[in-house]
Design a protein around this motif. Structure first.
Motif, PDB file in Angstrom:
ATOM      1  N   ARG A 103       0.833  -1.192   0.000  1.00 56.09           N
ATOM      2  CA  ARG A 103       0.000   0.000   0.000  1.00 56.09           C
ATOM      3  C   ARG A 103       0.874   1.252   0.000  1.00 56.09           C
ATOM      4  O   ARG A 103       1.920   1.300   0.654  1.00 56.09           O
ATOM      5  CB  ARG A 103      -0.888   0.040   1.253  1.00 56.09           C
ATOM      6  N   ALA A 104       0.419   2.275  -0.709  1.00 56.24           N
ATOM      7  CA  ALA A 104       1.087   3.569  -0.647  1.00 56.24           C
ATOM      8  C   ALA A 104       0.875   4.156   0.746  1.00 56.24           C
ATOM      9  O   ALA A 104      -0.077   3.808   1.449  1.00 56.24           O
ATOM     10  CB  ALA A 104       0.529   4.498  -1.716  1.00 56.24           C
ATOM     11  N   SER A 105       1.745   5.065   1.146  1.00 54.45           N
ATOM     12  CA  SER A 105       1.594   5.739   2.427  1.00 54.45           C
ATOM     13  C   SER A 105       1.754   7.238   2.242  1.00 54.45           C
ATOM     14  O   SER A 105       2.202   7.711   1.188  1.00 54.45           O
ATOM     15  CB  SER A 105       2.622   5.228   3.441  1.00 54.45           C
ATOM     16  N   VAL A 106       1.357   7.986   3.263  1.00 52.30           N
ATOM     17  CA  VAL A 106       1.533   9.442   3.263  1.00 52.30           C
ATOM     18  C   VAL A 106       2.239   9.849   4.542  1.00 52.30           C
ATOM     19  O   VAL A 106       2.250   9.110   5.542  1.00 52.30           O
ATOM     20  CB  VAL A 106       0.184  10.195   3.155  1.00 52.30           C
ATOM     21  N   LEU A 107       2.825  11.053   4.509  1.00 53.18           N
ATOM     22  CA  LEU A 107       3.519  11.596   5.667  1.00 53.18           C
ATOM     23  C   LEU A 107       2.628  12.639   6.336  1.00 53.18           C
ATOM     24  O   LEU A 107       2.161  13.584   5.683  1.00 53.18           O
ATOM     25  CB  LEU A 107       4.842  12.220   5.246  1.00 53.18           C
ATOM     26  N   VAL A 108       2.364  12.447   7.606  1.00 49.77           N
ATOM     27  CA  VAL A 108       1.541  13.370   8.387  1.00 49.77           C
ATOM     28  C   VAL A 108       2.452  14.063   9.390  1.00 49.77           C
ATOM     29  O   VAL A 108       3.088  13.405  10.221  1.00 49.77           O
ATOM     30  CB  VAL A 108       0.406  12.626   9.117  1.00 49.77           C
ATOM     31  N   ASP A 109       2.494  15.378   9.322  1.00 52.26           N
ATOM     32  CA  ASP A 109       3.356  16.135  10.232  1.00 52.26           C
ATOM     33  C   ASP A 109       2.820  16.105  11.651  1.00 52.26           C
ATOM     34  O   ASP A 109       3.575  15.945  12.607  1.00 52.26           O
ATOM     35  CB  ASP A 109       3.489  17.589   9.753  1.00 52.26           C
ATOM     36  N   ARG A 110       1.489  16.240  11.793  1.00 51.46           N
ATOM     37  CA  ARG A 110       0.911  16.310  13.133  1.00 51.46           C
ATOM     38  C   ARG A 110      -0.489  15.733  13.125  1.00 51.46           C
ATOM     39  O   ARG A 110      -1.302  16.045  12.255  1.00 51.46           O
ATOM     40  CB  ARG A 110       0.880  17.756  13.632  1.00 51.46           C
ATOM     41  N   LEU A 111      -0.777  14.899  14.108  1.00 54.70           N
ATOM     42  CA  LEU A 111      -2.103  14.314  14.280  1.00 54.70           C
ATOM     43  C   LEU A 111      -2.515  14.533  15.724  1.00 54.70           C
ATOM     44  O   LEU A 111      -1.786  14.170  16.654  1.00 54.70           O
ATOM     45  CB  LEU A 111      -2.082  12.824  13.932  1.00 54.70           C
ATOM     46  N   ASP A 112      -3.681  15.138  15.935  1.00 53.07           N
ATOM     47  CA  ASP A 112      -4.164  15.452  17.283  1.00 53.07           C
ATOM     48  C   ASP A 112      -5.493  14.764  17.545  1.00 53.07           C
ATOM     49  O   ASP A 112      -6.396  14.783  16.702  1.00 53.07           O
ATOM     50  CB  ASP A 112      -4.379  16.965  17.444  1.00 53.07           C
ATOM     51  N   ILE A 113      -5.611  14.195  18.739  1.00 53.62           N
ATOM     52  CA  ILE A 113      -6.902  13.746  19.244  1.00 53.62           C
ATOM     53  C   ILE A 113      -7.025  14.299  20.659  1.00 53.62           C
ATOM     54  O   ILE A 113      -6.269  13.936  21.555  1.00 53.62           O
ATOM     55  CB  ILE A 113      -7.056  12.211  19.207  1.00 53.62           C
ATOM     56  N   GLY A 114      -7.960  15.233  20.837  1.00 57.86           N
ATOM     57  CA  GLY A 114      -8.059  15.920  22.109  1.00 57.86           C
ATOM     58  C   GLY A 114      -6.760  16.645  22.417  1.00 57.86           C
ATOM     59  O   GLY A 114      -6.209  17.368  21.583  1.00 57.86           O
ATOM     60  N   SER A 115      -6.214  16.407  23.599  1.00 54.56           N
ATOM     61  CA  SER A 115      -4.977  17.059  24.023  1.00 54.56           C
ATOM     62  C   SER A 115      -3.727  16.252  23.691  1.00 54.56           C
ATOM     63  O   SER A 115      -2.619  16.642  24.050  1.00 54.56           O
ATOM     64  CB  SER A 115      -5.025  17.312  25.539  1.00 54.56           C
ATOM     65  N   ARG A 116      -3.892  15.145  22.981  1.00 54.57           N
ATOM     66  CA  ARG A 116      -2.738  14.298  22.650  1.00 54.57           C
ATOM     67  C   ARG A 116      -2.297  14.546  21.208  1.00 54.57           C
ATOM     68  O   ARG A 116      -3.130  14.668  20.309  1.00 54.57           O
ATOM     69  CB  ARG A 116      -3.066  12.817  22.854  1.00 54.57           C
ATOM     70  N   THR A 117      -0.993  14.570  21.020  1.00 54.83           N
ATOM     71  CA  THR A 117      -0.418  14.870  19.707  1.00 54.83           C
ATOM     72  C   THR A 117       0.635  13.841  19.351  1.00 54.83           C
ATOM     73  O   THR A 117       1.422  13.413  20.199  1.00 54.83           O
ATOM     74  CB  THR A 117       0.229  16.272  19.708  1.00 54.83           C
ATOM     75  N   ARG A 118       0.634  13.449  18.082  1.00 58.10           N
ATOM     76  CA  ARG A 118       1.745  12.664  17.533  1.00 58.10           C
ATOM     77  C   ARG A 118       2.265  13.368  16.293  1.00 58.10           C
ATOM     78  O   ARG A 118       1.501  13.960  15.537  1.00 58.10           O
ATOM     79  CB  ARG A 118       1.302  11.241  17.167  1.00 58.10           C
ATOM     80  N   ARG A 119       3.567  13.280  16.093  1.00 59.10           N
ATOM     81  CA  ARG A 119       4.203  13.944  14.964  1.00 59.10           C
ATOM     82  C   ARG A 119       4.945  12.938  14.091  1.00 59.10           C
ATOM     83  O   ARG A 119       5.284  11.842  14.527  1.00 59.10           O
ATOM     84  CB  ARG A 119       5.164  15.023  15.450  1.00 59.10           C
ATOM     85  N   ASN A 120       5.170  13.359  12.857  1.00 57.85           N
ATOM     86  CA  ASN A 120       6.003  12.602  11.914  1.00 57.85           C
ATOM     87  C   ASN A 120       5.524  11.158  11.758  1.00 57.85           C
ATOM     88  O   ASN A 120       6.232  10.203  12.059  1.00 57.85           O
ATOM     89  CB  ASN A 120       7.467  12.629  12.360  1.00 57.85           C
ATOM     90  N   ILE A 121       4.289  11.038  11.281  1.00 55.22           N
ATOM     91  CA  ILE A 121       3.657   9.727  11.107  1.00 55.22           C
ATOM     92  C   ILE A 121       3.697   9.326   9.638  1.00 55.22           C
ATOM     93  O   ILE A 121       3.412  10.139   8.754  1.00 55.22           O
ATOM     94  CB  ILE A 121       2.194   9.766  11.586  1.00 55.22           C
ATOM     95  N   GLU A 122       4.047   8.077   9.381  1.00 56.66           N
ATOM     96  CA  GLU A 122       3.932   7.510   8.037  1.00 56.66           C
ATOM     97  C   GLU A 122       2.738   6.572   8.048  1.00 56.66           C
ATOM     98  O   GLU A 122       2.778   5.510   8.684  1.00 56.66           O
ATOM     99  CB  GLU A 122       5.216   6.766   7.658  1.00 56.66           C
ATOM    100  N   ALA A 123       1.651   6.975   7.405  1.00 56.37           N
ATOM    101  CA  ALA A 123       0.385   6.259   7.510  1.00 56.37           C
ATOM    102  C   ALA A 123       0.012   5.613   6.178  1.00 56.37           C
ATOM    103  O   ALA A 123      -0.014   6.292   5.138  1.00 56.37           O
ATOM    104  CB  ALA A 123      -0.726   7.212   7.935  1.00 56.37           C
ATOM    105  N   PRO A 124      -0.292   4.309   6.184  1.00 59.07           N
ATOM    106  CA  PRO A 124      -0.773   3.661   4.958  1.00 59.07           C
ATOM    107  C   PRO A 124      -2.087   4.288   4.481  1.00 59.07           C
ATOM    108  O   PRO A 124      -2.864   4.811   5.282  1.00 59.07           O
ATOM    109  CB  PRO A 124      -0.992   2.209   5.388  1.00 59.07           C
TER     110      PRO A 124
END
Length: 312
Positions: A103-124
Motif C-alpha cells: 500500500r502507498a503511504s503518506v507523511l503526516v506532520d501532526r495528528l491530534d486527538i483531544g490534548s494528545r499529539t503525535r508527529r512525523n507519522i507515516e500512515a498507509p
C-alpha cells in the motif's frame, strides 16, 4: 446475499512485526508515555456501527477516525490523502483482515486527538469507501496506556494505566498482548478454553473454524441454522462468512449468551498464529452492549461495565 461494511482490524505494516512477539511482559504504567496528558473526546456517529472520534490532521479538521483496537497501525483514507494533498511516503506491506498487500503511504506532520499529539507519522492509505470515515486510529497510539470506550456517554478517554478490580457492575478480566492486541486469557466456550480478542474496528464478532467445531460438537443441529453473510473490509476487500449464535461464552467472571458470530477462516488468524486455536474477535456489536469497555495495555486487563438491566 447483501454485503455489510464490517471488518476493519488487523492492520499490520511489515515493520510492525515487532508487535508479533507473544507473551511480552506488561508495560508498567510509569514506563508508558508519561509525557502524554490524559485526554477525553466525544465519540461521533452511531456507536453500534463504528467507534469514531474527531481527529485533527496538520491543524485541519476535525476528521472522523475509527478507533480500531484490532489494528496495530493508524492509517488514512484515500479521500483524505487527496483532499489534504499529503506528501507520499514509502510503499508499505500492510496486512488487513483478508491478507497482505503493498500500500502507498503518506507523511503526516501532526495528528491530534483531544490534548494528545503525535508527529512525523507515516500512515498507509486505504480506500475506506462506503464507511463514512476518514482514517483509522490503531493501537500504536496507546503505548502501554488505557483506552476507555464509553458507549453509554459516547466518550473516548486515553489515560495512564491503573490497577482496577472487579466490583458491582464491573468485571475485570486478565489478558495478554498478542500481536499488539489484548487477548483475554480466561475465556471458554462449553468448557473449552478459547482466545478472545477485542476488535472495535469490526462491526461484527468473528470466529475461526476451530471455534465453530466446538459449537457443532456440542449441538450437531447447529449447521441447520447457518446463515451466509457477505462482508467488506475497510480496504475494499469482499469476503463471505457463515453466521451462528454461540450458546454461552465465559470471559473471566462474565457470562454472555446467544452471541452472534460470523465464521470465516481469514488469513489474520494465521498471521496471529491462532488458526488452530478456538478464537473469537469481539466486535462492536457485542462491545456496545456494555456501558463502558476499558482496555489497559499497560496492565494487560479488560474491564466491562454492565448496563443496569444486565446486573439483575
Amino acid at each position: 446475499m447483501g454485503w455489510s461494511a464490517a471488518a476493519g482490524g488487523a492492520l499490520l505494516t511489515t515493520p510492525g512485526w515487532a508487535f508479533g512477539q507473544d507473551a511480552a511482559p506488561p508495560i508498567l504504567p510509569e514506563a508508558a508515555d508519561a509525557d502524554h496528558p490524559p485526554t477525553q473526546v466525544a465519540l461521533t456517529g452511531d456507536v453500534f456501527e463504528h467507534v469514531t472520534a474527531p481527529v485533527m490532521i496538520n491543524g485541519k479538521g476535525p476528521f472522523r477516525f475509527m478507533v480500531d483496537t484490532g489494528a496495530n497501525t493508524s492509517c488514512v483514507s484515500q479521500r483524505l490523502a487527496e483532499t489534504l494533498e499529503l506528501p507520499r511516503g514509502k510503499t508499505l506491506r500492510v496486512h488487513t483482515i483478508v491478507g497482505p498487500k503493498d500500500r502507498a503511504s503518506v507523511l503526516v506532520d501532526r495528528l491530534d486527538i483531544g490534548s494528545r499529539t503525535r508527529r512525523n507519522i507515516e500512515a498507509p492509505i486505504l480506500p475506506m469507501a462506503g464507511f463514512g470515515i476518514d482514517g483509522v486510529l490503531g493501537i500504536d497510539w496507546l503505548k502501554g496506556q488505557r483506552l476507555v470506550l464509553g458507549f453509554a456517554g459516547k466518550t473516548l478517554e486515553i489515560t495512564r494505566s491503573k490497577r482496577e478490580d472487579s466490583a458491582e457492575g464491573k468485571v475485570v478480566v486478565p489478558a495478554r498482548r498478542k500481536s499488539g492486541q489484548l487477548t483475554i486469557v480466561d475465556a471458554d466456550l462449553s468448557g473449552r478454553k478459547i482466545s478472545a480478542m477485542i476488535d472495535s474496528g469490526s462491526q461484527f464478532s468473528l470466529g475461526n473454524s476451530a471455534l465453530r467445531r466446538i459449537i457443532e460438537r456440542a449441538d450437531p443441529t447447529a449447521r441447520s441454522r447457518v446463515q451466509t453473510v457477505g462482508m467488506l473490509s475497510i480496504a475494499g476487500e469482499r469476503f463471505t462468512g457463515e453466521q451462528l449464535n454461540l450458546p454461552f461464552i465465559r470471559l473471566g467472571g462474565l457470562t454472555l449468551g446467544n452471541v452472534p458470530v460470523v465464521f470465516s477462516d481469514l488469513p489474520v488468524f494465521k498471521l496471529w498464529d491462532l488458526h488452530d486455536s478456538p478464537t473469537i474477535m469481539l466486535g462492536i456489536d457485542l462491545l456496545a452492549q456494555f456501558t463502558t469497555v476499558s482496555l489497559d495495555f499497560g496492565r494487560s486487563a479488560v474491564r466491562f461495565d454492565l448496563a443496569d438491566e444486565a446486573k439483575a
